[in-house]
Design an enzyme around this catalytic site. Structure first.
Site, PDB file in Angstrom:
ATOM      1  N   ASP A 186       0.862  -1.188   0.000  1.00 36.66           N
ATOM      2  CA  ASP A 186       0.000   0.000   0.000  1.00 36.66           C
ATOM      3  C   ASP A 186       0.898   1.238   0.000  1.00 36.66           C
ATOM      4  OD1 ASP A 186      -2.403   1.366  -0.051  1.00 36.66           O
ATOM      5  OD2 ASP A 186      -2.682   1.328   2.118  1.00 36.66           O
ATOM      6  N   PHE A 187       1.833   1.263  -0.935  1.00 39.20           N
ATOM      7  CA  PHE A 187       2.912   2.244  -0.948  1.00 39.20           C
ATOM      8  C   PHE A 187       2.462   3.521  -1.655  1.00 39.20           C
ATOM      9  CE2 PHE A 187       6.964   3.992  -2.585  1.00 39.20           C
ATOM     10  CZ  PHE A 187       7.717   4.008  -1.421  1.00 39.20           C
TER      11      PHE A 187
END
Length: 305
Positions: A186-187
């Site tokens: 979830d960068f």
């Protein structure tokens, strides 16, 4: 103890299970404070899935809703050992709780044009061998192919067949066999925060075994949103800026630029279809959703070769 906004989004997302957990949450927090001999040091904060309680010693107690997507967060932090990410001091897996290094509330989302290079450097630090026991992103390949073909057939959309075909090709060529690398999952810029020990550190990992190109693509997908919402860029101007950020990210991260482009094309097609079926977090319907879907369509088409 429980911020009202957090209670509302938890119940909306989780229903009765969320209500039951919220009822137990104050006792869980107090038990953890006692277990780890902690003293509160500030107001309770929150994200989408958990509360964050500042404690003395420049640390925070994070307690997340017990969901499968939150299981491997401490595993990722342990593997990084503070390299590019906040440090993990303690963990209580049964209660989905961690004692973490404290960082600031300021995120990379507000940092403007240098964001891509900063994020690329952070991803370079995070690129380490994955520990045992994490879910593999390659296991999603069949599901992703099926969803792409189903959405393309059922939804009213303007994407040419070649755009969908190339997204399916990316799944077949890049997703089925991936490196043994730890992936954040979830960068995006709001998960990269200002810190004291290092300029920037990540929070909220999901923890997968996979390809760093996926993290790069997630970052660029959200950057397209910020360029549109915050900077007012549209059309060719937005696409030029996004291409420049891709190149800056690739140079800083060490991930090949064309590799990132291919991953981003797939993520954009998936996001286009997702928006049409479900909307997005900040735009569930109406003209804003329509504009965002058109934006994602442009990215998907632009990066199809």
């Amino acid at each position: 103890m429980i911020p009202e906004a957090f209670a509302q989004i938890t119940v909306q997302r989780e229903g009765a299970a969320g209500e039951a957990w919220l009822a137990e949450l104050p006792g869980i927090v107090e038990g953890l404070l006692d277990q780890w001999s902690l003293q509160r040091d500030g107001d309770v904060l929150h994200g989408q899935v958990g509360v964050v309680v500042p404690v003395e010693g420049d640390a925070v107690l994070k307690v997340s809703f017990p969901h499968p997507g939150n299981v491997h967060e401490p595993d990722a932090f342990e593997a990084w050992g503070g390299r590019g990410a906040v440090k993990l001091y303690e963990r209580d897996d049964a209660r989905y709780a961690m004692l973490l290094e404290r960082v600031h509330a300021s995120t990379l989302a507000a940092h403007g044009g240098a964001a891509a290079a900063i994020a690329g450097d952070v991803l370079r630090q995070l690129t380490v061998p994955a520990p045992d026991g994490l879910p593999r992103m390659s296991d999603k390949a069949d599901e992703w192919c099926e969803e792409l073909l189903k959405d393309a057939a059922e939804l009213d959309h303007p994407l040419p067949a070649v755009v969908v075909d190339q997204a399916v090709a990316v799944v077949d060529e890049l997703c089925r066999v991936q490196p043994e690398t730890l992936v954040h999952g979830d960068f995006h810029a709001r998960n990269i925060l200002r810190a004291d020990r290092e300029p920037w550190l990540v929070v909220d990992p999901k923890g997968y075994v996979g390809d760093p190109g996926f993290d790069a693509a997630i970052f660029l997908r959200t950057r397209a949103y910020y360029l549109f919402i915050d900077d007012g860029l549209v059309g060719a101007e937005l696409l030029r800026s996004l291409q420049a950020e891709l190149d800056e990210f690739a140079a800083a991260s060490g991930v090949d630029a064309d590799h990132i482009r291919r991953w981003t094309q797939l993520i954009a097609v998936q996001a286009s279809f997702w928006g049409r079926r479900h909307g997005y977090g900040r735009a569930r319907s109406g003209s804003e959703l329509d504009e965002l879907v058109r934006l994602i369509d442009q990215v998907a088409i632009h990066w199809t070769t």
